[in-house]
Design an enzyme around this catalytic site. Structure first.
Site, PDB file in Angstrom:
ATOM      1  CE  LYS A  79      -3.867   1.925   2.703  1.00 37.09           C
ATOM      2  NZ  LYS A  79      -4.685   1.757   3.924  1.00 37.09           N
ATOM      3  CB  SER A 154      -8.208   3.492   2.818  1.00 37.26           C
ATOM      4  OG  SER A 154      -7.282   2.973   3.758  1.00 37.26           O
ATOM      5  CB  SER A 178      -8.135   0.740   5.788  1.00 33.12           C
ATOM      6  OG  SER A 178      -8.876   1.912   5.642  1.00 33.12           O
TER       7      SER A 178
HETATM    8  N1  GLN Z   1     -13.059   3.899   6.586  1.00 31.96           N
HETATM    9  C1  GLN Z   1     -12.273   4.345   7.691  1.00 31.96           C
HETATM   10  C2  GLN Z   1     -11.955   5.801   7.573  1.00 31.96           C
HETATM   11  O1  GLN Z   1     -12.241   6.356   6.577  1.00 31.96           O
HETATM   12  C3  GLN Z   1     -11.092   3.502   7.879  1.00 31.96           C
HETATM   13  C4  GLN Z   1      -9.864   4.024   7.261  1.00 31.96           C
HETATM   14  C5  GLN Z   1      -8.658   3.205   7.616  1.00 31.96           C
HETATM   15  O2  GLN Z   1      -8.741   2.185   8.284  1.00 31.96           O
HETATM   16  N2  GLN Z   1      -7.508   3.702   7.187  1.00 31.96           N
HETATM   17  O3  GLN Z   1     -11.426   6.384   8.454  1.00 31.96           O
END
Ligand code: GLN
Length: 494
Positions: A79, A154, A178
Site C-alpha cells: 500500500k 482504504s 481499511s
Molecule cells: N473507513 C475508515 C476511515 O475512513 C477507515 C480508514 C482506515 O482504516 N484507514 O477512516
C-alpha cells in the site's frame, strides 16, 4: 506462464524451493499481468519493474545457495502509504506526488530481509481516509469481480491486486477497517493485527492510536507468514509490544484439527440492523460451519459497540488534524508556485495539495480539539472509547472470539456513495470497535451474495480476538476457510 500468478504466497515459495520456477520468472509473470490489467483496474499507483527484477535475482541467488523462506523470492504489493526506499510513496495524495522516501518502513525492511520482492505500490483513499478508494487523487481502483464497483477501502488497491492475481500477497493498513473492508469486498483474507504487534515506523500516520499494518492475502496461512515476518518490538516505535511471536504457537494454531473448546460470541443486537438479507444468510451459514467443526456459538451483548463509529469519527479527525499539519508546503509536500506571502504558502499549498475528504477531516479535527469544544467532543469520545474497550475485553473473557459480518452489504457501485460522507463513515460500523480497542481481527471470505441489483459479489466474516491472541484468530479462520462451502472462483478479467 500465466498460471504462476494464480499461486498464493505459500505455493509460490514451495515452487521456488523445488526449483519449479525462479523468482525472476514469477516476478516477470506478475509484471506482464500488471502491464495488461492495471490500466483497467488501477490497483497499482507505481510499478517498479527494475527494482523488482533485481530483488528477484538476488532472491534466486539466495535460493541457489540452499536458503529457504516463506517469502524468499515471493512477489508482493505494498500500500502506497508505507515508506519504501527507492520507490515513490504518494499516500494517493497530490501533496506527495513526487515524494521519494529516504528510508524503508520497519515492516518493509523486514520483508526485504526475508527476500520478498516488491512489485510496486498500491492505490488507496488519500492518506487512507475512506472506505472505497474513491478518495484517491489518482483515480478509483476497480473491483476485479465487477469493474463498475468499488474495491472497498482504504486499502482497495492491495485488495484488488490480490483478487486479480497481480501479486502473490499484499500489505495494507487498517485504522478503522481499511484492511478488513476491502478484503471482504474483494473476496480475500485481510488481517488487522493487534495494535503494537507490527512497528508503525515508516507508516505515514493517520490515527496514531489505532493505525496498524497487516497482510492481505489469498489464504489464512499466507496471512500468518506475513504477520510473522513483520511483527516484533522496534526501538523506532515505542508502542510495539515486547517479545516476539513464537513459531511453535503459530504452527500449533494452524494445525488444529477442530474447534472443540473454542467459544465464539455473536453480538446479535449489534449486527442485526441493516444487513443485506444475503449477508445475514451467509453469516448464519458461516456460524453453522464453525459449529460443525466443534465451535460453541453463544449470544453476547455489546450494548455500546454501536457508538464505536461516532467515537471513531471524532478521534480519527482529531489525530489526523495533528498528524497532517506537517504537510504545509515548507516542511513536507507540495509547495504552491503562486504564493505571494507566508500565509499563502500554507493556505495555497494545502489548498492545492489536499483533497476534499482530507480537508473535511482536518477541519472536523481542528474543531473537535479546539478550546471550548475539546471536552464536549474529543474528551467525550475518548470516554466512550474506554467504555467500548472495557466492554470488548469483558466479552472476551466469556468467549475466545467475537464474530460479525465484516460489512453489512457487498461492494457498491462506483459513485453511489461518494457524495455522502456520512454513509461512507457507516461502512466501518462492525470494524471500528476492534480498532478503538487495538484487538486483532480478520476478515475471511464467506460465500458470494447477490447485490441489490443481482450481481454476485464476495462477502467477509470478521473474527475479533483477544489482544495479542492472533494465534486464536488465525487458527480459527484457517479451519473455517477449509470447511466453509465457499465456491472456488476467480474474477473473469479476460
Ligand atoms: N473507513 C475508515 C476511515 O475512513 C477507515 C480508514 C482506515 O482504516 N484507514 O477512516
Amino acid at each position: 506462464m500465466a498460471e504462476l500468478s494464480t499461486l498464493d504466497a505459500t505455493k509460490t515459495a514451495e515452487g521456488l524451493a523445488s526449483k519449479t520456477f525462479t523468482s525472476v520468472e514469477v516476478t516477470q509473470c506478475y509484471l506482464d499481468r500488471i502491464a495488461q490489467l492495471n490500466p483497467r483496474l488501477n490497483a497499482y499507483l507505481t510499478v517498479s519493474p527494475e527494482t523488482a527484477l533485481s530483488e528477484a535475482k538476488a532472491a534466486d541467488e539466495r535460493l541457489a545457495k540452499g536458503e529457504r523462506g516463506a517469502l524468499l523470492g515471493v512477489p508482493i504489493a505494498v500500500k502506497d502509504i508505507l515508506m519504501t526506499l527507492g520507490i515513490r510513496t504518494t499516500a494517493a495524495s497530490k501533496m506527495l506526488e513526487h515524494y521519494q522516501p529516504s528510508f524503508d518502513a520497519t515492516a518493509i525492511k523486514k520483508l526485504r530481509a526475508a527476500g520478498a520482492v516488491i512489485l510496486g505500490k498500491t492505490n488507496l483513499d488519500e492518506f487512507a481516509h475512506g472506505a472505497s478508494t474513491e478518495n484517491s487523487a489518482y483515480g478509483t481502483t476497480k473491483n476485479p469481480w465487477d469493474t463498475t464497483r468499488v474495491p472497498g477501502g482504504s486499502s482497495g488497491g492491495s485488495a484488488a491486486a490480490v483478487a486479480a492475481d497481480l501479486c502473490a500477497a499484499a500489505i495494507g493498513t487498517d485504522t478503522g477497517g481499511s484492511i478488513r473492508h476491502p478484503a471482504a469486498f474483494c473476496g480475500i483474507v485481510g488481517l488487522k493485527p493487534s495494535y503494537g504487534r507490527i512497528s508503525r515506523s515508516g507508516l505515514l500516520s493517520m490515527t496514531s492510536s489505532t493505525d496498524v499494518i497487516g497482510p492481505m492475502t489469498k489464504t489464512v496461512a499466507d496471512a500468518a507468514s506475513l504477520l510473522f515476518t513483520m511483527a516484533g518490538e522496534d526501538s523506532l516505535d515505542q508502542t510495539t509490544a515486547p517479545g516476539t511471536l513464537s513459531p511453535e504457537e503459530f504452527s500449533a494454531a494452524l494445525s488444529k484439527k477442530d474447534l472443540s473448546g473454542v467459544t465464539i460470541g455473536v453480538p446479535r443486537s449489534f449486527i442485526n440492523d441493516g444487513l443485506l438479507p444475503g449477508v445475514a444468510e451467509r453469516f448464519e451459514a458461516s456460524l453453522e460451519a464453525l459449529k460443525s467443526i466443534g465451535a460453541t456459538i453463544v449470544d453476547i451483548e455489546l450494548p455500546h459497540a454501536k457508538y464505536g463509529i461516532a467515537a471513531y469519527y471524532v478521534i480519527t479527525p482529531s489525530e489526523i488534524s495533528s498528524n497532517l499539519a506537517r504537510f504545509d508546503g515548507i516542511r513536507y509536500g507540495h509547495q504552491s508556485k503562486t504564493a505571494k506571502s507566508l500565509f499563502d504558502v500554507y493556505a495555497q499549498s494545502r489548498g492545492e495539495g489536499l483533497g476534499p475528504e482530507v480537508k473535511r477531516r482536518i477541519m472536523l479535527g481542528t474543531y473537535a480539539l479546539s478550546a471550548g469544544y475539546y471536552d464536549a467532543y474529543y474528551k467525550t469520545a475518548q470516554k466512550v472509547r474506554t467504555v467500548i474497550v472495557k466492554e470488548l475485553d469483558a466479552a472476551l473473557t466469556t468467549c475466545d472470539l467475537i464474530a460479525t459480518p465484516t460489512a453489512p452489504h457487498v461492494a457498491f457501485q462506483i459513485g453511489k456513495q461518494s457524495d455522502d460522507p456520512l454513509k461512507m463513515y457507516l461502512e466501518d460500523v462492525f470494524m471500528s470497535p476492534a480498532s478503538l480497542a487495538g484487538l486483532p481481527a480478520i476478515s475471511v471470505p464467506m460465500d458470494f451474495v447477490a447485490s441489490e441489483d443481482g450481481v454476485e459479489m464476495p462477502t467477509g466474516l470478521q473474527l475479533i480476538g483477544r489482544r495479542f491472541d492472533e494465534a486464536m484468530v488465525l487458527g480459527t479462520a484457517h479451519l473455517f476457510e477449509q470447511h466453509s462451502d465457499r465456491i472456488d472462483r476467480r474474477p473473469n478479467l479476460s
